[in-house]
Design a protein around this motif. Structure first.
Motif, mmCIF file in Angstrom:
data_model
loop_
_atom_site.group_PDB
_atom_site.id
_atom_site.type_symbol
_atom_site.label_atom_id
_atom_site.label_comp_id
_atom_site.label_asym_id
_atom_site.label_seq_id
_atom_site.Cartn_x
_atom_site.Cartn_y
_atom_site.Cartn_z
ATOM 1 N N THR A 53 -9.041 -1.854 9.774
ATOM 2 C CA THR A 53 -9.125 -0.742 8.835
ATOM 3 C C THR A 53 -7.979 0.233 9.101
ATOM 4 O OG1 THR A 53 -10.610 0.449 10.307
ATOM 5 C CG2 THR A 53 -11.631 -0.852 8.554
ATOM 6 N N GLU A 54 -7.620 0.981 8.082
ATOM 7 C CA GLU A 54 -6.608 2.028 8.242
ATOM 8 C C GLU A 54 -7.245 3.386 8.529
ATOM 9 O OE1 GLU A 54 -4.823 -1.153 7.784
ATOM 10 O OE2 GLU A 54 -5.952 -0.706 5.963
ATOM 11 N N LEU A 113 -1.941 11.084 6.581
ATOM 12 C CA LEU A 113 -2.019 9.778 7.220
ATOM 13 C C LEU A 113 -0.771 9.003 6.817
ATOM 14 C CD1 LEU A 113 -4.935 10.894 7.101
ATOM 15 C CD2 LEU A 113 -5.720 8.564 6.722
ATOM 16 N N GLU A 114 -0.169 8.292 7.766
ATOM 17 C CA GLU A 114 1.085 7.596 7.500
ATOM 18 C C GLU A 114 0.971 6.133 7.902
ATOM 19 O OE1 GLU A 114 3.930 9.735 9.796
ATOM 20 O OE2 GLU A 114 3.976 11.454 8.438
ATOM 21 N N ARG A 115 1.289 5.243 6.974
ATOM 22 C CA ARG A 115 1.250 3.811 7.301
ATOM 23 C C ARG A 115 2.332 3.457 8.323
ATOM 24 N NH1 ARG A 115 -2.101 0.362 4.826
ATOM 25 N NH2 ARG A 115 -0.811 -1.308 5.638
ATOM 26 N N ALA A 116 3.432 4.188 8.325
ATOM 27 C CA ALA A 116 4.470 3.932 9.326
ATOM 28 C C ALA A 116 3.941 4.181 10.730
ATOM 29 C CB ALA A 116 5.692 4.810 9.048
ATOM 30 N N ARG A 117 3.100 5.185 10.885
ATOM 31 C CA ARG A 117 2.513 5.466 12.200
ATOM 32 C C ARG A 117 1.548 4.357 12.605
ATOM 33 N NH1 ARG A 117 2.996 7.011 17.264
ATOM 34 N NH2 ARG A 117 1.241 8.261 18.052
ATOM 35 N N PHE A 159 -4.195 3.408 -0.026
ATOM 36 C CA PHE A 159 -3.613 3.534 1.312
ATOM 37 C C PHE A 159 -4.016 2.391 2.227
ATOM 38 C CE2 PHE A 159 -3.716 5.157 5.710
ATOM 39 C CZ PHE A 159 -2.405 5.580 5.838
ATOM 40 N N GLY A 160 -5.199 1.828 2.029
ATOM 41 C CA GLY A 160 -5.676 0.768 2.909
ATOM 42 C C GLY A 160 -7.191 0.666 2.852
ATOM 43 N N ALA A 167 0.825 -1.199 0.000
ATOM 44 C CA ALA A 167 0.000 0.000 0.000
ATOM 45 C C ALA A 167 0.863 1.255 0.000
ATOM 46 C CB ALA A 167 -0.918 -0.005 1.220
ATOM 47 N N VAL A 168 0.296 2.353 -0.491
ATOM 48 C CA VAL A 168 1.040 3.609 -0.529
ATOM 49 C C VAL A 168 1.334 4.066 0.896
ATOM 50 C CG1 VAL A 168 0.041 4.252 -2.743
ATOM 51 C CG2 VAL A 168 -1.062 4.998 -0.625
ATOM 52 N N PRO A 169 2.479 4.722 1.123
ATOM 53 C CA PRO A 169 2.893 5.029 2.500
ATOM 54 C C PRO A 169 2.151 6.185 3.151
ATOM 55 C CG PRO A 169 4.543 5.801 0.934
ATOM 56 C CD PRO A 169 3.544 5.005 0.147
ATOM 57 N N THR A 170 1.633 7.128 2.365
ATOM 58 C CA THR A 170 0.965 8.290 2.953
ATOM 59 C C THR A 170 -0.289 8.638 2.153
ATOM 60 O OG1 THR A 170 2.214 9.912 1.656
ATOM 61 C CG2 THR A 170 3.131 9.257 3.801
ATOM 62 N N LEU A 171 -1.183 9.341 2.833
ATOM 63 C CA LEU A 171 -2.403 9.836 2.203
ATOM 64 C C LEU A 171 -2.758 11.160 2.872
ATOM 65 C CD1 LEU A 171 -5.000 9.283 0.380
ATOM 66 C CD2 LEU A 171 -6.038 8.446 2.500
#
Length: 281
Positions: A185-186, A261-265, A162-163, A14-18
């Motif tokens: 869910t993201e 929004l950050e997937r790392a977070r 993103f998710g 998934a993309v890392p940020t949104l």
């Protein structure tokens, strides 16, 4: 209730940020006027880099009477409000969530209070019909959505790069079992028209709880101010991270809440406190 999308693990590709935006409004009884206001907010948010945008509950019509929306209800797939949402999503190449609008139902005096999602090509990607209908009575203040709204029956979530995104509307916020039905869910998107009375008491607490217990972002987009029908809505649109931190908020009046929004977070929170993996029910 069974979710339309089953509980699946997060997609590592998934993309890392949104960049997501909530577009707070103080809607009027006039659809054309509300769509002009929404256009300005959408254009402004896109200029700030927003890739997913959400409008509040009743963004297109806040009538003088509860049954005004029945006169303006649209057939699913056709109508000026739906055409507006599709056109704006396609024009800007963004995900656009139309907080809620009145859709036709077989009952002659009721509507479905529906949240519609359009993808960057302007195609409808999801529809959620509000399940939990608000009822409240305190002194001279009283509401009964059952009089003009037919309840939905099905939880709805959908996928973006993103998710996974879970949909709900306003009073749904008080029912955590709905959000558990989505699985992992993201992002949760919650358009609302919370009253000032209930919003002042519970809105922020409930939003932060949903973010914390589901370890995801929450984008809450509200009506916020005094409406021509005399109703006062709480506002306080906000974007909350998976730890319950408020990243941005708008107290009252029309405006934009926006943040990344950050997937790392998400991974950081879910790894340090793996509560989602500890669920037994």
């Amino acid at each position: 209730m069974n979710p339309r999308i089953s509980d699946l693990p997060a997609d590592p590709a998934a993309v890392p940020t949104l960049r997501a935006a909530a577009l707070q409004m103080v809607s009027t009884p006039r659809v054309d006027e509300n769509l002009r206001t929404a256009t300005g907010l959408i254009d402004e948010a896109v200029a700030q880099g927003a890739e997913l945008l959400a409008l509040p509950e009743y963004f297109a019509i806040m009538g003088m009477r509860d049954d005004d929306k029945v006169r303006l209800r649209e057939v699913d797939g056709h109508g000026p409000i739906q055409d507006f949402l599709a056109a704006k999503a396609r024009e800007h190449g963004v995900w656009l969530i139309g907080g809620s609008l009145p859709l036709w139902t077989e009952h002659p005096d009721k509507v479905l209070n529906s949240s519609l999602v359009y993808n960057p090509r302007g195609q409808r990607a999801a529809r959620y019909d509000k399940i939990h209908l608000f009822g409240f009575r305190q002194g001279t203040e009283h509401y009964d959505e059952r009089a003009t709204i037919e309840a939905g029956r099905q939880p709805v979530s959908f996928s973006i790069p993103f998710g996974r995104v879970g949909l709900s509307i306003c009073y749904d916020l008080r029912f955590p079992e709905l959000y558990r039905a989505f699985g992992v869910t993201e992002l949760l998107v919650i358009p609302a028209a919370f009253t000032e009375t209930t919003g002042r008491a519970h809105w922020e607490i409930l939003l932060r709880a949903r973010a914390i217990e589901n370890q995801c972002y929450v984008l809450a987009v509200a009506q916020g101010g005094r409406h021509e029908n005399g109703r006062e809505t709480h506002g306080n649109s906000m974007l909350i991270d998976p730890w319950g931190n408020i990243l941005d908020r708008k107290l009252k009046g029309p405006g934009i809440v926006i943040a990344d929004l950050e997937r790392a977070r998400l991974a950081e929170v879910r790894t340090s406190l793996p509560a989602l993996g500890h669920r037994v029910m």
